[in-house]
Design a protein around this motif. Structure first.
Motif, short mmCIF file in Angstrom:
data_model
loop_
_atom_site.label_atom_id
_atom_site.label_comp_id
_atom_site.label_asym_id
_atom_site.label_seq_id
_atom_site.Cartn_x
_atom_site.Cartn_y
_atom_site.Cartn_z
N ARG A 215 0.84 -1.20 0.00
CA ARG A 215 0.00 0.00 0.00
C ARG A 215 0.87 1.25 0.00
O ARG A 215 1.82 1.36 0.79
CB ARG A 215 -0.92 0.02 1.22
CG ARG A 215 -1.86 1.23 1.20
CD ARG A 215 -2.93 1.16 2.24
NE ARG A 215 -3.89 2.23 2.02
CZ ARG A 215 -4.93 2.46 2.79
NH1 ARG A 215 -5.16 1.69 3.84
NH2 ARG A 215 -5.76 3.45 2.53
N GLU A 236 -1.52 -2.20 5.44
CA GLU A 236 -2.75 -1.40 5.35
C GLU A 236 -2.74 -0.19 6.28
O GLU A 236 -3.43 0.78 6.03
CB GLU A 236 -3.97 -2.27 5.68
CG GLU A 236 -4.44 -3.12 4.54
CD GLU A 236 -4.86 -2.29 3.33
OE1 GLU A 236 -5.84 -1.52 3.45
OE2 GLU A 236 -4.20 -2.40 2.29
N ASP A 456 -8.55 4.95 5.59
CA ASP A 456 -9.07 4.64 4.27
C ASP A 456 -8.60 5.60 3.19
O ASP A 456 -8.97 5.47 2.03
CB ASP A 456 -10.61 4.60 4.30
CG ASP A 456 -11.21 5.95 4.71
OD1 ASP A 456 -10.45 6.79 5.25
OD2 ASP A 456 -12.42 6.14 4.48
N ARG A 457 -7.76 6.57 3.58
CA ARG A 457 -7.29 7.55 2.59
C ARG A 457 -5.76 7.68 2.61
O ARG A 457 -5.22 8.66 2.07
CB ARG A 457 -7.92 8.91 2.88
CG ARG A 457 -9.44 8.93 2.73
CD ARG A 457 -10.01 10.28 3.08
NE ARG A 457 -9.40 11.33 2.28
CZ ARG A 457 -9.53 12.65 2.54
NH1 ARG A 457 -10.24 13.03 3.60
NH2 ARG A 457 -8.96 13.54 1.76
N GLU A 460 -3.26 9.15 -0.48
CA GLU A 460 -4.03 9.78 -1.54
C GLU A 460 -3.48 11.15 -1.92
O GLU A 460 -3.59 11.57 -3.06
CB GLU A 460 -5.49 9.93 -1.13
CG GLU A 460 -6.26 8.63 -1.09
CD GLU A 460 -7.75 8.89 -0.89
OE1 GLU A 460 -8.23 9.93 -1.35
OE2 GLU A 460 -8.41 8.04 -0.29
#
Length: 513
Positions: A215, A236, A456-457, A460
């Protein structure tokens, strides 16, 4: 080598006998002293409380290498000095070293003898002692080899540090010389992260983010050079122990690992079925793979050596969830780094005595903490000189507990390794130093880590810390997001404008994250 041993007791006599068997020219003196001007090194093996009297009866020791092998227990140092070691340093402009009297071997020479039915010892030298610009030699660690009879170690030896394999394996007897003691909590907790160099961020993200299924947890800039992009991959949650980071240097030359450089990073997978999966996946992507029974060896697009090894199951898996990678086959965190060294034994005192690693074979060191473990392996360096550049490792970071960075720095300072100050990277606090083989080590606290966005970001957007936030608009134009959140569809970063592309100085970027 010409060695003068001062002291005719059991210790002095035993050391003198051992050196003579190794081919050294030995002169023996009693407490009545004598002239030592012809000696290359002088070992003082008198009772600890008699060291001042011994020096009063010696002559010609100025500028000599002096090894203090006196007993430290229940000994009052000479008046005006904090310790015998400090007293010895005041007597010579040459190197000095402290050798506990349970280590029946010198700090100089690289030889070993093995007796039958009894313990004999060999010394691993610190070659810098004689050539160091400092007046104090780095204390070396003596390695003993026990005979097949499994004779007990000398009285006073800390048996917890001994490891006997089939009766004659290597045994570590640590030498501590005036540095702060390791507390129970002061343990390296495995690897924290590693940082390497890439010349092509788009290809790097394609390889690590899509092909290897890691990730992308961090997109930022170098803390010491905001004109350099910095990207990081992991599990993660961006957990320490899973983080592999890269400095993006588009115009840097291809590197070549040499002495003092890490040449391979080993990552864990669950089992041999996972190795089968990765062998097929890498082959389909055109990556050359060398398969052994329990590992795969290959390289990334910049030439950085990588290895997948079967996990021993001791640590919690640190895996990422990639859409096209079977969860049972996912990479589970970092396992080891392999470094080149022109003289691997030189790193032993720092690895064992300063950093608290455990010997795990020849030139192999186990970093075992409360939650994680890892290996540091030294290999003989190639003849060619190394070149820092794309595809090489910049530094290796080990995890330490939050709040212990100052204590660790004091310990590194006491070992005369010249660390940086404690640096607050906002992601963690850390200290950098080069160990004797030349590898750049970092000791980094766990918190807060490479995580400044919701789980979850992660990865980004461009993360800018502190004063750099005022330059967000400028830096986002230069470093647009490298990939979509799904980590499958990739967007190549825009080319760096030529007018803003600095010529990076790799060799001097010592204190970077």
């Amino acid at each position: 080598m010409r060695i003068t041993v001062v002291g005719r007791g059991n210790l002095g006599g035993g050391l003198a006998d051992l050196w003579e068997r190794a081919g050294h020219q030995v002169t023996r003196l009693g407490r009545d002293g004598g002239d030592v001007s012809d000696a290359d090194a002088v070992l003082v093996a008198v009772p600890g409380g008699a060291i001042a009297d011994a020096f009063e009866r010696l002559s010609g020791f100025e500028g000599k290498t002096i090894i203090d092998a006196t007993n430290l227990y229940n000994v009052t140092p000479p008046e005006g000095f904090a310790s015998n070691a400090e007293f010895v340093k005041s007597k010579t402009d040459g190197p000095t070293a402290k050798s506990f009297n349970v280590n029946f071997a010198s700090l100089f020479g690289r030889w070993a003898t093995r007796g039958r039915g009894r313990a004999t010892c060999g010394a691993e030298t610190t070659r810098r002692a004689r050539s160091s610009s400092s007046s104090t030699a780095t204390p070396a660690m003596t390695r003993c080899v026990w005979g097949r009879s499994r004779a007990p170690p000398p009285r006073g030896t800390d048996r917890r540090h001994l490891r006997d394999r089939r009766g004659h394996g290597p045994v570590r007897v640590p030498v501590r010389a005036g540095r702060p003691a390791l507390t129970r909590s002061m343990r390296l907790d495995g690897l924290h992260h590693v940082t390497a160099i890439t010349a092509d961020a788009a290809a790097n993200v394609e390889f690590y983010g899509r092909l290897l299924g890691l990730r992308l947890v961090w997109q930022g800039v170098n803390a010491d050079d905001p004109g350099m992009r910095h990207i990081a991959y992991g599990d993660e949650f961006g957990s320490p122990g899973s983080i592999v980071t890269f400095f993006d240097m588009p115009r840097v030359v291809r590197g070549r690992p040499g002495a003092g450089m890490v040449h391979r990073l080993a990552l864990r997978v669950a089992d041999e079925d996972a190795l089968d999966f990765w062998e097929r996946r890498l082959a389909r992507a055109g990556v050359a793979v060398d398969r052994a029974a329990d590992r795969l060896v290959f390289s990334d697009p910049d030439g950085l050596g990588l290895e997948l090894v079967v996990d021993d199951g001791e640590d919690e898996p640190l895996a990422a969830a990639a859409e096209d990678v079977d969860g049972q086959a996912a990479i589970r965190g970092m396992h080891a780094v392999r470094a080149y060294s022109a003289d691997p034994p030189r790193s032993a005192p720092v690895a064992g005595d300063v950093l608290g690693m455990e010997p795990d074979g020849v030139s192999r060191w186990l970093v075992r903490g409360q939650r994680r473990h890892a290996l540091v392996i030294y290999d003989e360096a190639p003849a060619e000189r190394g070149i820092m550049g794309a595809g090489t490792m910049h530094h290796v970071a080990f995890a330490i507990r939050d709040g212990e960075s100052d204590a660790w720095r004091e310990r590194v300072v006491a070992a005369r390794l010249r660390p940086t100050p404690v640096l607050d990277r906002r992601m963690f606090k850390s200290v950098y130093f080069r160990e004797p083989s030349g590898v750049l080590f970092e000791l980094a606290t766990d918190q807060p880590g490479f995580v400044f966005e919701p789980a979850d970001r992660l990865g980004e957007s461009l993360v800018l810390i502190g004063d750099l936030e005022s330059r967000r608009e400028e830096l986002e134009r230069r470093f647009p997001a490298a990939c979509e959140p799904a980590r499958v569809r990739l967007t190549a970063p825009s080319a760096r404008p030529a007018s803003h592309a600095p010529r990076h100085s790799v060799a001097h970027s010592r204190g970077s994250v």
